[in-house]
Design an enzyme around this catalytic site. Sequence first.
Site, mmCIF file in Angstrom:
data_model
loop_
_atom_site.group_PDB
_atom_site.id
_atom_site.type_symbol
_atom_site.label_atom_id
_atom_site.label_comp_id
_atom_site.label_asym_id
_atom_site.label_seq_id
_atom_site.Cartn_x
_atom_site.Cartn_y
_atom_site.Cartn_z
ATOM 1 N N ASP A 193 36.168 22.535 23.826
ATOM 2 C CA ASP A 193 34.812 22.309 23.334
ATOM 3 C C ASP A 193 33.895 23.428 23.838
ATOM 4 O O ASP A 193 33.972 23.827 25.001
ATOM 5 C CB ASP A 193 34.322 20.953 23.866
ATOM 6 C CG ASP A 193 32.915 20.606 23.393
ATOM 7 O OD1 ASP A 193 32.750 20.356 22.187
ATOM 8 O OD2 ASP A 193 31.987 20.605 24.228
ATOM 9 N N GLU A 230 36.866 26.066 20.267
ATOM 10 C CA GLU A 230 35.757 25.872 19.334
ATOM 11 C C GLU A 230 34.775 27.042 19.448
ATOM 12 O O GLU A 230 33.969 27.102 20.370
ATOM 13 C CB GLU A 230 35.018 24.556 19.621
ATOM 14 C CG GLU A 230 34.028 24.204 18.518
ATOM 15 C CD GLU A 230 32.660 23.740 19.017
ATOM 16 O OE1 GLU A 230 31.825 23.389 18.176
ATOM 17 O OE2 GLU A 230 32.416 23.761 20.240
#
Length: 484
Positions: A193, A230
């Site tokens: 993330d 990401e």
Amino acid sequence: YKNPYYAPGHSTMVHLFEWKWDDIADECERFLGPRGFGGIQISPPNENVIIWQYNRPWWERYQPISYKLVTRSGDEQQFASMVRRCNDAGVRIYVDAVINHMTGEPRDNIGTGGSTADFRQWSYPAVPYTAQDFNWPHCVIDGWDYGCCPDKVRNCELVGLKDLNQRSEYVRFMIVGFMNKLIDLGVAGFRIDAAKHMWPEDLQVIYDRLHNLNTDHGFPSGARPYIYQEVIDFGNEAISRDEYTGLAAVTEFKFGLELSRAFAGGNQLRWLNTWGPIWGLLAHEDALTFIDNHDNQRGHGGGGVILTYKQAKQYKGATAFMLAHPYGEPQIMSSFDFTDSEAGPPMDSNGNIISPAINSDNTCGNGWVCEHRWRQIYSMVAFRNVAAGTNVNDWWDNGSNQIAFCRGGQAFIAFNNDNWDLNQNLQTCLPAGAYCDVISGSKSGNSCTGKSVTVGNDGRAQIYVGSHEVDMMLAIHRGDESRL
Ligand code: ARE
Ligand code: CA
């Protein structure tokens, strides 16, 4: 870090957004394993702060308060059992790893495992982290920073989330310990993330300290975790996805944007004959690909107009193209229904997540959309498995929005996104015989519940996809699900 280590004959990852561990384990055994799915991206498994102020939004899970494996999805024991059961069913687990930051400064101060923190003092005793483990001086990223200033994007706070300093050996140690614990429990890899908000050289150190995948869970010895980072990169910012492809795979946001545009009618399907890096997409082995994700399906993070389950016909078309085409490592979104973009998953008044109901026609209830259980989508996972290892050949198009192609001698698909019917004699590259279209129906005994297709000795067949049909595609292949 670029091999997902799917079980043989499996492919395709599904993001079971906000599902509970026990439900995921059941889903592996009753559906995902038997249907040939490769893996699951799960919601963050570590303790997050509970945010009642916004009635337990989905995004509270992106505010870690500790690395204890206790969330609304389940506890550590349930997590371990899920991973075991899914691996036994041939389905891998990939963890959404939130390692860039901890919480913001929510009004509430108690975690899903009972931990507390002193946000204003950067104090998280349940890890423990203290102020010296965070980037200093404290600053918050603003929109301009993305264009100019990589140091601010990486060392300041993303939307006010306390920003960990991954250059610190202590912070690295805690993060690596958290990730290695998951690997030892049998997970196959991680979504990183907010990878854009961490320095590539720090991530490299962290990745290189990870254990090999656990051989007790069926992984080959020496296997490294699959890592997809990401990084939202539409090509106009100071930080490029190319800074991360040397480390591991990267989420390819242009993929869903371009396919959404095409299948929503903003670009002709015929241009997809060059689909892949020529479109400005990452190299095949670097790309984790998807139509929508949990952010852009609700207007959080990442630009552009993206198709979702709410535009079902176009969405199924785009998803079928993703699965039919060999480019990239595809991920399917599996959603809960929403109108409010902040709302969390279906829950009771105590905030407990309500399990999806499974209907007799395979679909879900209780507020869960379960795109992965739509026939037009899971049938294309089987198509992808049958076509594995082949390229696109015998491309056909009508000069606008009707296209068709073969995957070696294994599979054939046609799309019609024009507002007139497709009715053509096309090369399917398949052996002569009768096949069931796996989009309009399925095989049932010796007949098809939907369309059937008769392939002649020359491999050709009459293909019909009406412009007013529920779906815009027709797919046949050599697997048991299609061949009569
Ligand atoms: C919430 C509240 C905020 C509050 C904050 C702290 O919504 O108002 O300030 O808490 O209290 C998710 C939600 C956020 C939420 C957060 C924490 O989306 O709204 O904040 O959880 O609860 C950038 C990042 C990218 C990030 C997106 C959302 O680069 O990494 O923003 N995506 C991941 C996850 C999200 C998650 C987080 C990160 C945080 O997928 O679900 O946030 O863990 C351009 C840039 C992009 C940028 C984008 C949006 O496109 O190229 O890099 O994405 O703009 O700003
Ligand atoms: Ca950071």
